[in-house]
Design a protein around this motif. Structure first.
Motif, short mmCIF file in Angstrom:
data_model
loop_
_atom_site.label_atom_id
_atom_site.label_comp_id
_atom_site.label_asym_id
_atom_site.label_seq_id
_atom_site.Cartn_x
_atom_site.Cartn_y
_atom_site.Cartn_z
N PHE A 112 0.89 -1.17 0.00
CA PHE A 112 0.13 -0.13 -0.03
C PHE A 112 0.96 1.22 -0.14
CE2 PHE A 112 -2.23 -3.41 2.32
CZ PHE A 112 -3.45 -3.33 1.61
N SER A 113 0.35 2.35 -0.70
CA SER A 113 1.09 3.60 -0.46
C SER A 113 0.16 4.59 -0.44
CB SER A 113 2.06 3.76 -1.92
OG SER A 113 2.75 4.73 -1.91
N TYR A 114 0.40 5.64 0.33
CA TYR A 114 -0.25 6.61 0.33
C TYR A 114 0.24 8.09 0.50
CZ TYR A 114 -3.52 3.00 2.31
OH TYR A 114 -4.21 1.77 2.18
N GLY A 115 0.19 8.98 -0.08
CA GLY A 115 0.90 10.20 -0.30
C GLY A 115 2.20 9.65 -1.36
N ASP A 116 3.58 10.27 -0.82
CA ASP A 116 4.50 9.89 -1.59
C ASP A 116 5.81 9.59 -0.93
OD1 ASP A 116 6.79 9.57 -3.65
OD2 ASP A 116 7.03 11.92 -3.53
N PRO A 117 5.55 8.19 -0.21
CA PRO A 117 6.64 7.87 0.74
C PRO A 117 8.14 7.67 0.19
CG PRO A 117 5.00 5.95 0.46
CD PRO A 117 4.42 7.40 -0.27
N GLU A 118 7.99 7.11 -0.96
CA GLU A 118 9.36 6.95 -1.68
C GLU A 118 10.01 8.38 -1.90
OE1 GLU A 118 6.48 5.82 -2.99
OE2 GLU A 118 6.79 3.70 -2.79
N GLY A 119 9.36 9.36 -2.17
CA GLY A 119 9.93 10.59 -2.32
C GLY A 119 10.47 11.05 -1.22
N VAL A 120 9.75 11.05 -0.25
CA VAL A 120 9.87 11.68 1.14
C VAL A 120 11.18 11.10 1.85
CG1 VAL A 120 8.82 12.06 3.48
CG2 VAL A 120 7.59 12.61 1.38
N PHE A 121 11.16 9.55 1.90
CA PHE A 121 12.05 9.11 2.34
C PHE A 121 13.48 9.49 1.46
CE2 PHE A 121 9.27 6.24 4.58
CZ PHE A 121 10.07 5.97 5.66
N ALA A 122 13.42 9.41 0.26
CA ALA A 122 14.75 9.88 -0.45
C ALA A 122 15.16 11.26 0.07
CB ALA A 122 14.37 9.78 -2.05
N ALA A 123 14.40 11.72 0.22
CA ALA A 123 14.86 13.45 0.38
C ALA A 123 15.00 13.62 2.14
CB ALA A 123 13.59 14.34 -0.17
N ALA A 143 15.87 14.33 5.99
CA ALA A 143 16.93 14.49 6.79
C ALA A 143 17.28 13.47 7.66
CB ALA A 143 16.59 16.08 7.59
N HIS A 144 16.56 12.57 8.13
CA HIS A 144 16.87 11.56 9.06
C HIS A 144 16.01 10.38 8.64
CE1 HIS A 144 19.29 14.06 11.72
NE2 HIS A 144 18.32 14.95 11.53
N VAL A 145 16.32 9.28 8.77
CA VAL A 145 15.57 8.11 8.55
C VAL A 145 16.05 7.24 9.68
CG1 VAL A 145 15.18 5.96 7.08
CG2 VAL A 145 15.55 8.27 6.08
N VAL A 146 15.18 6.80 10.31
CA VAL A 146 15.36 5.83 11.57
C VAL A 146 14.74 4.31 11.27
CG1 VAL A 146 15.67 7.31 13.39
CG2 VAL A 146 13.57 6.64 12.86
N ALA A 147 15.37 3.55 11.79
CA ALA A 147 14.50 2.04 11.25
C ALA A 147 14.85 1.28 12.37
CB ALA A 147 15.04 1.59 10.04
N GLY A 148 13.76 0.19 12.57
CA GLY A 148 14.07 -0.94 13.72
C GLY A 148 13.07 -1.88 13.37
N THR A 149 13.64 -3.19 14.10
CA THR A 149 12.76 -4.47 13.72
C THR A 149 12.34 -4.86 14.96
OG1 THR A 149 14.01 -5.02 11.50
CG2 THR A 149 12.85 -6.62 12.70
N TYR A 150 11.11 -5.18 15.36
CA TYR A 150 10.31 -5.55 16.48
C TYR A 150 9.63 -6.82 16.40
CZ TYR A 150 12.05 -0.65 17.21
OH TYR A 150 13.00 0.23 17.37
N HIS A 151 9.59 -7.39 17.26
CA HIS A 151 9.08 -8.78 17.42
C HIS A 151 7.72 -8.66 18.58
CE1 HIS A 151 12.01 -10.86 15.05
NE2 HIS A 151 12.77 -10.03 15.61
N TYR A 152 6.71 -8.78 18.18
CA TYR A 152 5.46 -9.02 19.23
C TYR A 152 5.14 -10.51 19.19
CZ TYR A 152 1.41 -8.10 21.90
OH TYR A 152 0.41 -8.02 22.91
N PRO A 153 5.04 -10.86 20.67
CA PRO A 153 5.19 -12.12 21.03
C PRO A 153 3.53 -12.86 20.96
CG PRO A 153 5.14 -11.22 23.01
CD PRO A 153 5.13 -10.08 21.87
N ARG A 154 3.41 -13.91 20.99
CA ARG A 154 2.19 -14.66 21.28
C ARG A 154 1.55 -14.54 22.55
NH1 ARG A 154 -0.04 -19.25 17.75
NH2 ARG A 154 0.06 -18.19 15.92
#
Lengths: 272, 165, 984
Positions: C169-180, C182-193
């Protein structure tokens, strides 16, 4: 979650109980409070042919001082020992540990000796017996014998009780003059089986440190003062222990080192 | 010696909330099942059948214990009290009323067991403080309330009862 | 702050808004309430018990029920074959070739999956017969981890992948905004059962009428009633031939009792086959093992921010694990939050990549918070991470990004219409009234003393009243066009007067403790100016007699907004008609008619009055006297729907819920530096859930949600061993908080009414299940200075995160349930003699512990009946043993498995023989895997049991050499045990 069928025997005295044990051997199981046994039977982890209910036997209901020990009959509940007025002054360690055994409701039915006979290595009472170097009195039609704590529990839920024997009492030595004890338990929740339980009894010469919840039976070590961290580390490793869903073996060893240190220091400080 | 054979039904007789009750039970029949299915005393609930949740807590000779870890045949000549025996026909007793007042129950499934434990504590240790009350309540699991209203209700009733003594 | 919303007249005497005591309570407190298991059953009812798979994945090779059928009291035994004959697979929202029946048909895919059902005269005998059923499995490699499922063995052979759904899914212009950015933060998270584990387990009573081909079922089902269609289709009858009734009281649910529906089908089929009513009461072991679970989810989330910390775009990659089958309404957990994937923030650009995988775990389903904790854990963790990377205060960063004041109603990028609220003002008020400054000082003081103290925040939008169309967001716009629109959230309520003039209410909700009777009585009492205790509210539901629709049920926090609202509508309609009757009788115009104190009177002449009940009764006794326009019969059923709940648009924008509450939480935690125990010191939660109908009950819901959230944060996990064995089969293993673990909670409210619900109310019971896990995780992260990426934060898990290198030790350590070991033993016989023992059927039988009967089944392969156990725990198992890779007399491999009522084990050992002066040195290495009941309830016992059995194996091997044990060095066993890491 319903138990398999069993015969129910409610003997009038220990002799009758022993007769059934002699006749039915491994197929018979003593039920005192049934707080562990009942749960395991409901899960059909255990399916004895005959259940021998000794909860009502008056001859097993006494708490008495005998030869420097508190002798607790096999029908004495954990709540009854906890309420025994002399407990805190004769053996404070037991008085500290008993409130950690199960819950208010299970202590009113569960017995001291039943917990020992069940032999769960995460339970408090086997640890108390081991670190206090107590004894268990066994009876069968062949006679009676006394087994020292270190020879009583052989492993995970395995004890030295023969198929035709039953526990009639346990003896917890009273606190020696000048002796000091301490206890800490780490469990996930209040009333849960211990991840690690540490109990210690010390005097001017040495401290006896016991650990439950790690190995298949309580581990006990006697250490001369001063106790250093290397000794606690070696002890932690010597207990073995395994990962389970509640805690890793490594965390358990760390607790043995850290809580062991805390308990030993409490004993040392109380002695000085 | 009373010896009851497996697979057969045996007469069992005890007092339930002060009245003599009788029924037949195989040795393995859990007291919780006997109360509910044989005697129709549905107020005692079953939540785990291994002694952990506390829902089935009743009183036997005054002591709060788990009905799922007892067998009906063990109740011969005993005095059993369940939630049905707590209040007069037209009202609520002090703990019941306080639980309602403080919203100490939602689905109410755990409530009868909790009442039985607190009733014993109130009789034997009316001076129990909040820490002691919590210690006793720790033998019960409630998934609805977060325990807040239960503790509030108990603390209020213990305070009132102790104050009167 | 108090706003009255759509109710026109402010009434200081209104019952709505008051914390009145619950009408439900007296019966519950006295033991008089009737739960499902308390209902009378016919004398010929039989009781069901389920045989369940002890393994995570495998083919059912043989299923022998003959011995069980012959047992006393057994009525019938039902297997997958009967399910195939009498039922159809459950329909699902995603059309995939992964059929599920109420019983496994050819393959088992999770531990606890029902394989056969015994019907007997009582439950005890039914369970006796379970032990006599023999099932032979051919195990398949289990797929447990969601990531591993992408590449692992395919669970459903008619699919080509374990990924059963994938969409971008894409709403707005995520690719363009990420490319431009100032900061990008990322993380991978695990929610348990985890699971909310209601204290009352599932209960189903089913009967079948062959003359009508109709089923009548009573179950403690909670909805959604979309599942009624799933059940009737599976039973192969039209909806009007499945009469589903619910009991008056239900012992908690929190979503969980949705998952009773497969058992409605199982019991329906059973009743049809047995020709008599059938009852099943789930036990706790079954419930924990196999009922349902929250989805576990792996989320990689990226955020693009500007220099000031404004979040410009989010990029979600969600990998959802729904367990072994995609069972309706799944994959709804993944889509319930779709419209509010931007949280409480004004974020214009959004990318979402959703995948759903199946794994060898229990199928998932409704759970308090449904989808919320899975998104807010990553989102609110990542905002902390962003704040740290940008050097901003985490609260300031959140505040900066909130949907601005005055923007309501606000359309989010993915389509939610946030209905009301003033997020910034509520947040500021909570900071002030909740004492954040004091908490910050507390942290400073604690840290000055070297203590581990942290503060966490979380901001959450809590959706309620699900749009029946949200799940169709998973379809492409073209697929949706073909399938037809799904939308709305119909609620129904009926209010009526009986001939005595007394008033009753019935709704198509199925409360499980929330106090619906009380609140509905308050709502209706206000409409007629009577007291709540004058109103009788029925909470049983009967699909044959009560109005209902697909959205009916007790889920998605729809009560306060939708159900109470529908009740209000019905009551108003009824009052309008009563007013016409009254106007005629009082001889005044209708707008002169007023209500008060149980009377109806002329507003300007109160003495011109009649008792309300008498007027209402008149409609029954004297219908000809009722004026024109007032209709006939004083009973009104209202159907209420929400116009804003449209289907997804062509851009995949979906207003997934009807109302959205706002929550801001903060808390302080302290961590014990020795044990890593987390103590929640203070916890403040601010809610704006619109108008509160009964503040006491609202707070009760918040406290309940908080307890679940705290449990999810710190304690609870439906954990699996790497081999697929389930590990949390008792309430001593699945750790719900007790009164000792719960923290004190400060609750604050704002009340901005929803413009879209009749009473201005929104749901609020799920919010803390969403906000609390991450708030505590954020505080723990703050205390420890470490990133937290997984829950629960048990002591052991935190210790593993924090501990540095361990001082070395000597002993061998075992890991988990994949038990491994190696060792060596001396046997006083030549390698040839030892070899001969192992290759001789009779002597091998004497060596295998507990072996009763060994039958050769092929070259060097055997079947045996063995009794195995630990201590007093013993069970009979059907064992298979094979000797492989024979290299006489030097080495061989021993491979075996054992299956029985206690579970299943598999193992293999490599044995090598080396000649020595005294005889033979036997070296061995083994691995053992254990699953089923004994692993689920006795994880702690496993290592000891395996070691004891290996011990016994060699003891017997030695005795087979004819040498008496006494001749051995007495320390021999001690040394062996030491080698195995066992110390006595």
């Amino acid at each position: 979650m319903k138990p398999a069928a069993f015969d129910y025997a409610c003997p009038d005295n220990v002799g009758e109980a022993l007769t059934i044990l002699a006749e039915r051997g491994a197929g018979a199981r003593i039920c005192a409070g049934g707080q562990s046994l009942g749960a395991m039977m409901n899960l059909r982890l255990m399916s004895p042919e005959v259940l021998i209910d000794i909860a009502g036997l008056d001859e097993l209901k006494s708490i008495a001082m005998t030869g420097g020990a508190i002798e607790v009959g096999a029908a004495v509940t954990q709540a009854e020992l906890l309420a025994w007025p002399d407990l805190a002054k004769t053996q404070p360690l037991l008085a500290w540990m008993l409130p950690w055994v199960g819950h208010y409701q299970t202590r009113q039915r569960g017995t001291i000796c039943g917990s020992l006979a069940h032999g769960d290595p995460s339970s408090e009472l086997p640890l108390a017996l081991a670190v206090l170097e107590g004894e268990v009195l066994l009876a069968s039609r062949r006679g009676r014998r006394v087994v020292a704590a270190k020879d009583f529990q052989l492993g995970m839920m395995a004890t030295d009780i023969a198929d035709d024997e039953m526990v009639v009492a346990a003896r917890f030595p009273t606190a020696q003059v000048g002796a000091v004890s301490a206890f800490h338990e780490i469990a996930q929740r209040h009333g849960d089986f211990a991840i690690v339980a540490v109990a210690a009894v010390g005097n001017r010469n040495s401290v006896r440190l016991g650990v439950g919840g790690v190995a298949d039976s309580p581990g006990v070590i006697e250490l001369k003062w001063p106790v250093n961290n290397d000794q606690l580390n070696d002890f932690a490793w010597s207990l073995g222990g395994a990962d389970d869903q509640h805690a890793t073996a490594r965390y358990r060893r760390e607790l043995v080192r850290r809580i062991g240190r805390r308990v030993v220091d409490e004993v040392r400080d109380a002695l000085s | 010696m009373r010896y009851l054979e497996a697979g057969k039904r045996h007469a069992v007789r005890f007092t339930l909330n002060g009245e003599l009750v009788e029924g037949e039970a195989e040795p393995r029949l859990l007291l919780s099942d006997f109360l509910r299915q044989t005697l129709g005393a549905y107020g005692t609930h079953v939540g785990c059948e291994h002694g952990s949740c506390g829902a089935c807590t009743i009183r036997v000779d005054g002591k709060a214990v788990r009905a799922c870890l007892l067998y009906a045949v063990q109740m011969q000549d005993r005095a059993v009290t369940t939630v049905e025996g707590l209040a007069a026909p037209d009202g609520l007793n002090a703990l019941q009323a306080a639980l309602q007042k403080h919203h100490g129950l939602q689905c109410g499934f755990c409530t009868p067991g909790i009442l039985m434990s607190l009733e014993q504590l109130l009789e034997e240790e009316p001076g129990a403080d909040e820490a002691r009350i919590r210690d006793v309540l720790s033998g019960h699991i409630c998934r609805c309330t977060g325990y807040h209203g239960i503790v509030q209700a108990a603390v209020e009733v213990f305070g009132e009862v102790f104050g009167k003594r | 702050m108090w706003r009255t919303g759509k109710v026109n007249k402010t009434n200081n005497n209104a019952w709505i808004g008051r914390s009145i005591a619950r009408l439900e309570d007296p019966a519950l407190l006295r033991g008089g309430a009737r739960f499902a298991d308390d209902l009378a059953t016919p004398a010929n009812v039989c009781h069901a018990a389920f045989m369940r798979s002890p393994i995570a994945h495998g083919e059912i090779v043989a299923l022998d029920t003959a011995a069980a059928r012959a047992m006393p009291g057994v009525v019938a035994i039902i297997t997958g074959a009967e399910m195939l004959a009498h039922s159809a697979p459950f329909i699902t929202g995603v059309k995939v070739a992964a059929p599920q029946y109420a019983l496994a048909t050819d393959r088992v895919r999770y531990v606890g999956e029902p394989v056969a059902m015994v019907l007997a005269h009582d439950r005890y005998r039914a369970e006796d017969a379970l032990e006599a059923i023999n099932v032979e499995y051919a195990p398949l490699t289990p797929v447990l981890d969601a990531m591993a499922a992408l590449e692992g063995l395919v669970l459903h052979p008619d699919t080509n992948s374990n990924v059963l759904h994938e969409r971008y899914f894409s709403y707005g212009d995520p690719e363009g905004v990420f490319a431009a950015a100032a900061h990008v933060v990322a993380g991978t998270y695990h929610y348990p059962r985890n699971s909310c584990t209601p204290l009352e387990c599932f209960c189903v009573i089913a009967d079948y009428d062959p003359g009508e081909d109709a089923f009548e079922v009573t179950a403690n089902f909670q909805g959604p009633y979309t599942l009624h269609t799933v059940m009737s289709r599976s039973l192969k009858v039209p909806g009007n031939r499945l009469r589903l009734k619910t009991p008056p009281a239900s012992g908690g649910s929190y979503g969980v009792k949705q998952a009773v529906f497969p058992y409605v089908v199982a019991l329906g089929v059973a009743a049809k086959i047995a020709g008599r009513p059938v009852k099943w009461l789930e036990d706790r072991f079954e419930h924990l093992t196999a009922a349902t679970s929250a989805t576990n989810r792996v989320t990689t989330l990226r955020a693009a921010l500007d220099k000031e910390g404004r979040v410009l775009a989010l990029d979600w990659d969600q990998l959802e694990d729904c367990g072994a089958y995609l069972r309706a309404p799944e994959p709804a957990t993944l889509y319930r939050m779709h419209g509010n994937m931007t949280g409480a923030y004004a974020i214009e650009n959004l990318a979402i990549h959703n995948r759903v995988v199946v794994t060898n775990k229990t199928p998932t389903g409704l759970m308090r918070g449904f989808g919320g904790p899975q998104i807010y854990f990553p989102l609110e963790r990542l905002l902390d991470k962003a704040a740290a990377e940008l050097g901003l205060d985490p609260l300031a960063l959140r505040r900066r990004n909130l949907v601005p004041s005055g923007a309501m109603p606000y359309r989010t990028a993915p389509g939610a219409l946030l209905d009301s609220g003033d997020y910034t003002t509520s947040l500021d008020r909570a900071v002030a009234d909740g004492g954040l400054d004091d908490l910050l000082s507390r942290r400073d003081a604690a840290r000055a003393e070297g203590r581990l103290y942290g503060i966490g925040y979380s901001v959450v939008v809590e959706p309620s009243i699900s749009n029946m169309g949200y799940i169709t967001t998973l379809l492409s716009p073209e697929q949706r066009d073909r399938a037809g629109a799904k939308n709305g959230a119909l609620a129904t309520a009926t209010v009526g007067f009986d001939p005595s003039g007394a008033i009753s209410v019935a709704v198509s909700s199925v409360p499980q403790g929330q106090g619906h009777r009380t609140v509905l009585a308050q709502v209706v009492a206000d409409v007629f100016a009577i007291t709540p205790k004058d109103v009788s509210v029925m909470t049983e539901h009967d699909t044959a007699k009560d109005p209902w629709s697909i959205a009916s049920g007790n889920y998605a926090s729809r009560f306060a907004g939708a159900v109470a609202g529908a009740t209000h509508r019905a009551a108003i309609s009824l009052r309008d008609r009563l007013t016409l009757i009254a106007a005629a009788d009082l001889n005044v115009p209708p707008d002169e008619v007023a209500y008060g104190a149980g009377r109806i009177f002329a507003q300007h002449n109160p003495d011109n009055a009649l008792p309300l009940g008498r007027l209402a009764a008149k409609a029954h006794w004297s219908p000809l006297s009722i004026p024109d326009g007032a209709g006939v019969g004083l009973r009104e059923t209202a159907f209420w729907n929400m116009a804003e709940l449209t289907e997804p648009d062509e851009g995949d924008r979906i207003n997934s819920s009807g109302a959205y509450g706002f929550i801001f939480d903060f808390c302080g935690v302290e961590i014990d530096p020795d044990t890593f125990a987390v103590r929640v010191d203070r916890y403040v939660t601010m809610h704006d859930a619109g108008r509160l109908l009964n503040p006491m009950l609202a707070d009760g819901q918040i406290r309940g949600g908080f307890a679940h959230g705290l449990g999810a944060a710190l304690l609870e996990e439906l954990s699996y061993a790497p081999d697929g064995g389930f590990q949390a089969g008792t309430l001593a293993d699945y750790l719900a908080p007790t009164v000792m673990e719960i923290a004190e909670l400060t609750i604050l409210h704002d009340q901005t009414p929803s413009p879209f619900t009749p009473l201005g109310a929104k749901g609020l019971g799920e919010g803390n299940a969403m906000s609390t896990p991450v708030c505590i995780a954020n505080a723990v992260s703050d205390a420890l200075g470490r990133e937290i990426t997984a829950l629960p934060l048990t002591r052991s898990n935190l210790a593993e995160l924090m501990l540095e290198a361990e001082p070395p030790g000597k002993a061998k350590v075992f890991h988990g349930h994949a038990l491994e070991g190696r060792g060596s033993t001396a046997v006083p016989a030549s390698p040839e003699e030892v070899w001969a023992i192992l290759l001789d059927d009779n002597r091998l039988a004497a060596v295998i512990p507990g072996c009763h009967d060994l039958v050769k089944s092929g070259d060097n392969s055997y079947r045996a009946d063995v009794t195995l156990g630990v201590g007093p725990i013993k069970g009979r198992f059907a064992a298979k043993v094979a000797l492989q890779d024979l290299d006489p007399p030097q080495s061989l491999r021993l491979v075996g498995s054992a299956t029985g009522p206690l579970g299943r084990s598999e193992g293999e050992g490599h044995i090598s023989l080396h000649p020595t002066r005294e005889g033979t040195q036997v070296d061995y290495a083994y691995t053992v895997r254990i699953s089923g009941k004994v692993a689920a309830v006795g994880g702690r016992m496993m290592d000891g049991a395996v070691r004891a059995l290996i011990n016994l194996f060699f003891k017997r091997l030695v005795s087979q050499t004819g040498v008496r044990e006494e001749r051995f060095d007495p320390s021999f066993w001690e040394r062996l045990l030491a080698l195995l890491g066992v110390n006595r």
